[in-house]
Scaffold this motif. Structure first.
Motif, PDB file in Angstrom:
ATOM      1  N   HIS A   1      -3.203  -6.578   4.816  1.00 52.12           N
ATOM      2  CA  HIS A   1      -2.954  -5.151   4.723  1.00 52.12           C
ATOM      3  C   HIS A   1      -1.456  -4.898   4.828  1.00 52.12           C
ATOM      4  O   HIS A   1      -0.727  -5.635   5.493  1.00 52.12           O
TER       5      HIS A   1
ATOM      6  N   SER B   1       6.440   7.145  -0.633  1.00 55.02           N
ATOM      7  CA  SER B   1       5.205   7.070  -1.419  1.00 55.02           C
ATOM      8  C   SER B   1       5.453   6.447  -2.787  1.00 55.02           C
ATOM      9  O   SER B   1       4.612   5.713  -3.319  1.00 55.02           O
TER      10      SER B   1
ATOM     11  N   ARG C   1       0.585  -0.085  -3.446  1.00 56.65           N
ATOM     12  CA  ARG C   1      -0.821  -0.253  -3.082  1.00 56.65           C
ATOM     13  C   ARG C   1      -1.082   0.472  -1.761  1.00 56.65           C
ATOM     14  O   ARG C   1      -0.152   0.854  -1.067  1.00 56.65           O
ATOM     15  N   ARG C   2      -2.360   0.634  -1.450  1.00 58.57           N
ATOM     16  CA  ARG C   2      -2.750   1.375  -0.256  1.00 58.57           C
ATOM     17  C   ARG C   2      -2.196   0.682   0.989  1.00 58.57           C
ATOM     18  O   ARG C   2      -2.254  -0.541   1.111  1.00 58.57           O
TER      19      ARG C   2
ATOM     20  N   ASN D   1      -3.195  11.349   0.754  1.00 63.68           N
ATOM     21  CA  ASN D   1      -4.122  11.233  -0.370  1.00 63.68           C
ATOM     22  C   ASN D   1      -4.233   9.796  -0.866  1.00 63.68           C
ATOM     23  O   ASN D   1      -5.265   9.413  -1.434  1.00 63.68           O
ATOM     24  N   ARG D   2      -3.204   8.993  -0.679  1.00 61.22           N
ATOM     25  CA  ARG D   2      -3.203   7.604  -1.167  1.00 61.22           C
ATOM     26  C   ARG D   2      -3.242   6.570  -0.059  1.00 61.22           C
ATOM     27  O   ARG D   2      -3.701   5.450  -0.261  1.00 61.22           O
ATOM     28  N   HIS D   3      -2.741   6.925   1.125  1.00 58.16           N
ATOM     29  CA  HIS D   3      -2.581   5.940   2.184  1.00 58.16           C
ATOM     30  C   HIS D   3      -3.227   6.433   3.477  1.00 58.16           C
ATOM     31  O   HIS D   3      -3.552   7.616   3.619  1.00 58.16           O
TER      32      HIS D   3
ATOM     33  N   ILE E   1      -8.278   0.884   6.286  1.00 62.71           N
ATOM     34  CA  ILE E   1      -7.137   0.554   5.413  1.00 62.71           C
ATOM     35  C   ILE E   1      -7.662   0.050   4.055  1.00 62.71           C
ATOM     36  O   ILE E   1      -8.489  -0.834   4.016  1.00 62.71           O
TER      37      ILE E   1
END
Length: 428
Positions: free
Chosen positions: A223, A315, A320-321, A348-350, A428
């Motif tokens: 991660h 951002s 990637r997340r 919204n993405r992470h 995650i």
């Protein structure tokens, strides 16, 4: 000097009776004679030999020391010395330290050095002072040092944290630890036993085998963890003798160590009015030194933080997340509105963790028993600030942001526990 009728006493005695010249001794000469005797009886400067040991580095929040060693001599009288360091940088004012050189032995005297901020503390020279036995004369000696001490983020607690979180081969160590509910990647089935989480019972396979079976999950790795540090003026407030930014860096380094041990990738990001630094997520425990150097280079800035610019830039760099941990603080509602708007786009993405340090000054103003009207007004204003902070946290939590508002002393443990909880839930 004593005068008789405007005439010095010594001259008056000689004029009155020349045979009494011995009684006309000048008292100033007597003082000079005593001072000369004090010089002869005092520790001679030619015998003074001093060695100075300066540490190469210090950790913010800890007390360092300069060691001054006065060599033993053949002088047969103990001598009292006073020392002070001439220093520059963000450091507590130097203190005068006293010590005694015993007969036939050396004296070791330590001078404290307490840095306030990261960077460098320069030690230019050490001044020594001692007096004669009659305390009529005083000697000073300057010892040139010309050394610089690097003040680094505090990583002293990392090893103790490793013992706490990795005592049983590590929660997320080198070996895969199979625990129900850990991670989201399926690993195997095992027979149900009392104490296991009933939510992970596989009813389909249990019916086929005619016994209860539970799913086991493998701990996930790789991660991306990005620690974003607000380096604006609000993070310069001192708490327990060091700034909020340094408290955040110390806690972030401890989290970085745990994350690298668990196989995750860790990066750093610093911003205020503009982006100051970015270190992309890297893996491996050997990368911890690089992360430490990156956080040590985060400077202090007296500018207002632009959350819109900083979080948008972060951002855009993350492909990637990731788990984004934002160390910051806020005071007014206008800044909070801009902060919430920017956090919503990142969330919204992470996965976002919003970390602040609970203000002890505000809480003390609310809890203190007022004795005059001014203190009542301060308590009301402080209560309004705390209420507005709680409203901001509620709005962020509705967006799915994980909020962490704890005192500075407990920041490290609370941060690691929240990180482990997020991984355990597979967010995650």
């Amino acid at each position: 000097m004593i005068f008789v009728g405007g005439i010095p006493l010594a001259l008056f005695v000689v004029i009155y009776d020349p045979s009494l010249w011995a009684l006309s001794f000048n008292y100033g000469a007597l003082v000079l004679l005593a001072a000369g005797a004090d010089v002869l009886l005092a520790f001679p400067p030619r015998l003074l030999s001093v060695k100075i040991a300066v540490p190469e580095r210090l950790y913010i929040g800890e007390r360092g020391a300069i060691a001054a060693t006065i060599a033993a001599t053949r002088w047969r009288r103990a001598t009292h010395f006073e020392l002070i360091a001439e220093q520059r940088g963000e450091v507590e004012p130097a203190e005068i330290v006293a010590g005694e050189l015993p007969v036939g032995r050396e004296a070791r005297i330590t001078l404290p050095v307490v840095p306030r901020r990261r960077g460098q503390v320069k030690i230019d020279q050490i001044w020594l002072r001692w007096r004669g036995p009659l305390a009529l004369v005083e000697f000073t000696r300057r010892v040139a040092v010309d050394r610089a001490i690097d003040v680094l983020p505090n990583v002293r607690g990392v090893h103790s944290a490793a013992l706490q979180f990795f005592a049983q081969e590590a929660i997320y160590g080198l070996k895969t630890q199979q625990q129900s509910g850990e991670g989201t990647e399926f690993d195997a089935l095992r027979e149900y036993a009392p104490g296991l989480d009933s939510r992970f019972i596989d009813w389909k396979h249990s019916a086929r085998h005619r016994k209860l079976l539970c799913k086991e999950f493998r701990t996930e790795r790789n991660h991306q963890i990005v620690m974003a540090f607000d380096t604006g003026y609000l993070m310069l407030e001192p708490v327990d003798a060091i700034t909020r930014l340094d408290h955040a860096i110390n806690a972030g380094l401890m989290l970085a160590w745990v994350s690298l041990q668990s196989g995750d990738l860790v990066g750093t990001f610093g911003f205020d009015a503009t982006v100051r630094q970015y270190l992309g997520p890297i893996r491996g425990v050997s990368s911890f030194a690089r992360i430490q150097r990156a956080t040590a280079e985060l400077d202090y800035h007296h500018q207002e933080t632009n959350f819109t610019l900083g979080l948008a830039e972060l951002s855009a760099r993350l492909k990637r997340r990731a788990l984004v941990i934002l160390f910051t603080d806020f005071v007014d509602t206008i800044t909070a509105e801009l902060l919430i708007e920017s956090m919503q786009r990142v969330a919204n993405r992470h996965v976002v963790m919003f970390v602040t340090q609970r203000g002890s000054v505000l809480q003390r103003a609310v809890d203190a028993a007022p004795s005059q009207f001014a203190e009542v007004a301060q308590a009301v204003i402080a209560h309004d600030f705390l209420r507005e902070r709680s409203i901001v946290f509620e709005r962020l939590e509705r967006l799915g942001v994980h909020c962490l508002d704890v005192p500075s002393r407990g920041l490290s443990v609370a941060l690691i526990n929240r990180y482990l909880l997020i991984k355990q839930r597979g967010l995650i």
